[in-house]
Design a protein around this motif. Structure first.
Motif, short mmCIF file in Angstrom:
data_model
loop_
_atom_site.label_atom_id
_atom_site.label_comp_id
_atom_site.label_asym_id
_atom_site.label_seq_id
_atom_site.Cartn_x
_atom_site.Cartn_y
_atom_site.Cartn_z
N ILE A 127 0.84 -1.21 0.00
CA ILE A 127 0.00 0.00 0.00
C ILE A 127 0.87 1.25 0.00
CG2 ILE A 127 -1.66 1.35 1.36
CD1 ILE A 127 -2.79 -1.34 2.36
N GLU A 128 1.88 1.27 0.85
CA GLU A 128 2.77 2.43 0.94
C GLU A 128 3.48 2.67 -0.39
OE1 GLU A 128 5.94 4.09 4.17
OE2 GLU A 128 6.10 1.99 3.62
N GLN A 129 3.98 1.61 -0.98
CA GLN A 129 4.70 1.72 -2.25
C GLN A 129 3.81 2.28 -3.36
OE1 GLN A 129 6.64 -1.96 -3.51
NE2 GLN A 129 6.20 -1.48 -5.63
N GLU A 130 2.56 1.84 -3.41
CA GLU A 130 1.65 2.26 -4.47
C GLU A 130 1.04 3.63 -4.22
OE1 GLU A 130 1.01 0.64 -7.38
OE2 GLU A 130 2.59 -0.76 -6.78
N SER A 131 1.01 4.08 -2.96
CA SER A 131 0.29 5.30 -2.60
C SER A 131 1.18 6.52 -2.47
CB SER A 131 -0.46 5.10 -1.27
OG SER A 131 -1.31 4.00 -1.31
N GLU A 132 2.43 6.34 -2.03
CA GLU A 132 3.21 7.48 -1.56
C GLU A 132 3.56 8.49 -2.66
OE1 GLU A 132 6.68 5.98 0.31
OE2 GLU A 132 7.43 4.93 -1.46
N GLY A 133 3.44 8.11 -3.91
CA GLY A 133 3.68 9.07 -4.98
C GLY A 133 2.59 10.12 -5.10
N TYR A 134 1.42 9.83 -4.51
CA TYR A 134 0.27 10.74 -4.62
C TYR A 134 -0.31 11.15 -3.28
CZ TYR A 134 0.65 8.66 -9.22
OH TYR A 134 1.14 8.22 -10.43
N VAL A 135 0.05 10.42 -2.22
CA VAL A 135 -0.57 10.62 -0.91
C VAL A 135 0.51 10.60 0.17
CG1 VAL A 135 -2.28 9.72 0.72
CG2 VAL A 135 -2.62 9.37 -1.73
N ASP A 136 0.41 11.52 1.14
CA ASP A 136 1.31 11.52 2.28
C ASP A 136 0.82 10.48 3.28
OD1 ASP A 136 2.68 12.05 4.69
OD2 ASP A 136 2.80 14.19 4.28
N VAL A 137 1.62 9.43 3.50
CA VAL A 137 1.23 8.35 4.42
C VAL A 137 2.15 8.32 5.64
CG1 VAL A 137 0.20 6.92 2.62
CG2 VAL A 137 2.64 6.66 3.15
N SER A 138 2.81 9.44 5.92
CA SER A 138 3.84 9.46 6.95
C SER A 138 3.29 9.35 8.37
CB SER A 138 4.68 10.75 6.84
OG SER A 138 3.86 11.90 7.01
N LEU A 139 2.01 9.61 8.58
CA LEU A 139 1.44 9.58 9.93
C LEU A 139 0.50 8.41 10.15
CD1 LEU A 139 0.81 13.39 10.55
CD2 LEU A 139 2.71 11.97 11.35
N VAL A 140 0.59 7.39 9.31
CA VAL A 140 -0.21 6.18 9.49
C VAL A 140 0.17 5.49 10.79
CG1 VAL A 140 -0.57 3.85 8.58
CG2 VAL A 140 -0.68 5.82 7.05
N GLY A 141 -0.84 5.02 11.54
CA GLY A 141 -0.57 4.30 12.79
C GLY A 141 -0.46 2.81 12.55
N PHE A 142 0.30 2.13 13.38
CA PHE A 142 0.50 0.69 13.20
C PHE A 142 -0.01 -0.08 14.41
CE2 PHE A 142 3.57 2.58 10.32
CZ PHE A 142 3.32 1.84 9.17
N SER A 143 -0.73 -1.16 14.12
CA SER A 143 -1.26 -2.04 15.16
C SER A 143 -0.49 -3.35 15.11
CB SER A 143 -2.76 -2.28 14.92
OG SER A 143 -3.28 -3.14 15.90
N PRO A 144 0.39 -3.60 16.08
CA PRO A 144 1.28 -4.78 16.00
C PRO A 144 0.56 -6.11 16.05
CG PRO A 144 1.42 -3.73 18.16
CD PRO A 144 0.61 -2.82 17.31
N ASP A 145 -0.67 -6.13 16.57
CA ASP A 145 -1.38 -7.40 16.73
C ASP A 145 -2.43 -7.65 15.66
OD1 ASP A 145 0.04 -7.87 19.13
OD2 ASP A 145 -1.36 -6.60 20.23
N ALA A 146 -2.46 -6.80 14.64
CA ALA A 146 -3.48 -6.95 13.59
C ALA A 146 -2.85 -6.95 12.21
CB ALA A 146 -4.51 -5.82 13.70
#
Length: 367
Positions: A127-146
């Motif tokens: 998702i990051e690879q395909e999106s980052e050219g058009y969308v800022d994804v720098s503040l996405v949160g991560f859920s380690p258990d999901a």
């Protein structure tokens, strides 16, 4: 407005937390506090920062909140046969309503940021690879258990949906606290777009913060079952875009004919939304606003449908593109219908040829 590197660094800090002290900022950017104070004063004189707590002037950024998934599409080669194996081909792409809208708007030359939660896994990396050219994804949160959200669709030979499977548990972590951390983004956004992958309490909180900051808010339901996450009323919502089933669920009114369809739009406007669109696939869309009549816009005929996935998100994006450009309701919806049609004719969830100039060329070709 041209900014030097130190100014850009300070602005980045303030977008994340406008309540930092000058000493905290000075330490973070490796400056003396007096030098930082002078830099801040200069930014205030130039209108980049305004008011108390270093509130930044609104920037032309759309903040999209909600789903970001990996889509797996199984294309049946023959008519569906239940209870046995079906020959298929498979494609993998990135999706999610909020993410799809974000990429469409990014391709249409808008500055876009995505707020979502994901697993720290290969699906997110895609998702990051395909999106980052058009969308800022720098503040996405991560859920380690999901796991990162995923959507698997089975499509018949005509491209129509047979069944879809959604693994969306990760969005339970799209919490109020995550939104609170990013509240300055809502304060400074030109528009917030939220889908109902968010929990109900988060939906209510985003609505409250958007109203508090005077920021326009768009709500996209995603599906009829998720209508249970809708806020109690539509006050403060700039755009509400749903399909006919979702409108029936929210209003409690059956839509059997054009009169019912118009009535549904009217009821949604009465609930507080500034602009309302109720879509009905090949029958087109019904739309209205507090300042205009309710009007039907037909869908294009003789469309060579390759894949329905993403068409609704393309429609919303085309409408919002027109709105952000200052167009009237009719012009905005025309761009939404066209973008949806071109996406139906594409095998991609977000068509790769889309751009601001390309959309206008396509509009001209229809005249």
């Amino acid at each position: 407005m041209k900014l030097n590197e130190k100014e850009k660094a300070v602005i980045a800090l303030l977008r994340k937390n406008p309540f930092l002290t000058q000493q905290e900022m000075a330490d973070m950017v490796d400056m003396s506090r007096p030098a930082l104070a002078n830099l801040i004063s200069g930014l205030m004189r130039r209108g980049v920062i305004e008011g108390r707590a270093y509130i930044l002037a609104k920037v032309n950024e759309v903040v999209c909140i909600g789903g970001a998934n990996v889509d797996r599409k199984f294309h049946l080669k023959e008519v569906t046969q239940l209870g046995t194996s079906n020959p298929t081909s498979m494609s993998v792409s990135v999706g999610g309503v909020a993410r799809n809208i974000a990429e469409n708007l990014g391709r249409l030359d808008h500055s876009v940021r995505l707020l979502t939660v994901a697993g720290d896994d290969q699906d997110w990396q895609l998702i990051e690879q395909e999106s980052e050219g058009y969308v800022d994804v720098s503040l996405v949160g991560f859920s380690p258990d999901a796991a990162t959200g995923s959507y698997s669709a089975v499509l018949d030979p005509d491209g129509e949906l047979v069944i879809a499977l959604a693994n969306m548990d990760v969005y339970d972590s799209l919490s109020i606290s995550y939104i609170e951390e990013n509240d300055p983004l809502i304060a400074n956004a030109s528009l917030v777009v939220m889908d109902l992958n968010c929990p109900k309490e988060t939906v209510e909180f985003v609505k409250e913060r958007a109203q508090f900051h005077g920021t326009g808010l768009v709500i996209i339901p995603v599906s009829s079952p998720k209508m249970a996450r809708m806020p109690e009323n539509l006050e403060g919502i700039t755009w509400f875009v749903c399909n006919r089933d979702e409108a029936e669920t929210y209003t409690g009114q059956s839509i059997q004919n054009e009169e019912d369809w118009k009535r549904a739009v009217s009821l949604l406007l009465e609930s507080g939304a500034e602009n309302v669109i109720v879509t009905a696939g090949a029958k087109g869309v019904m739309a209205g606003s507090k300042n205009s009549e309710i009007v039907h816009f037909p869908a294009y005929k003789n469309v060579n449908v390759k894949d329905v996935t993403g068409a609704g998100d393309a429609f919303v994006s085309g409408v919002l593109h027109g709105y952000l450009a200052g167009m009237e309701l009719e012009e905005s919806i025309q761009r939404g219908v066209l973008n949806a049609t071109k996406t139906l004719e594409s095998s991609y969830t977000v068509r790769p040829e889309l751009s601001k100039d390309q959309l206008e060329i396509e509009m001209e070709e229809l005249k």
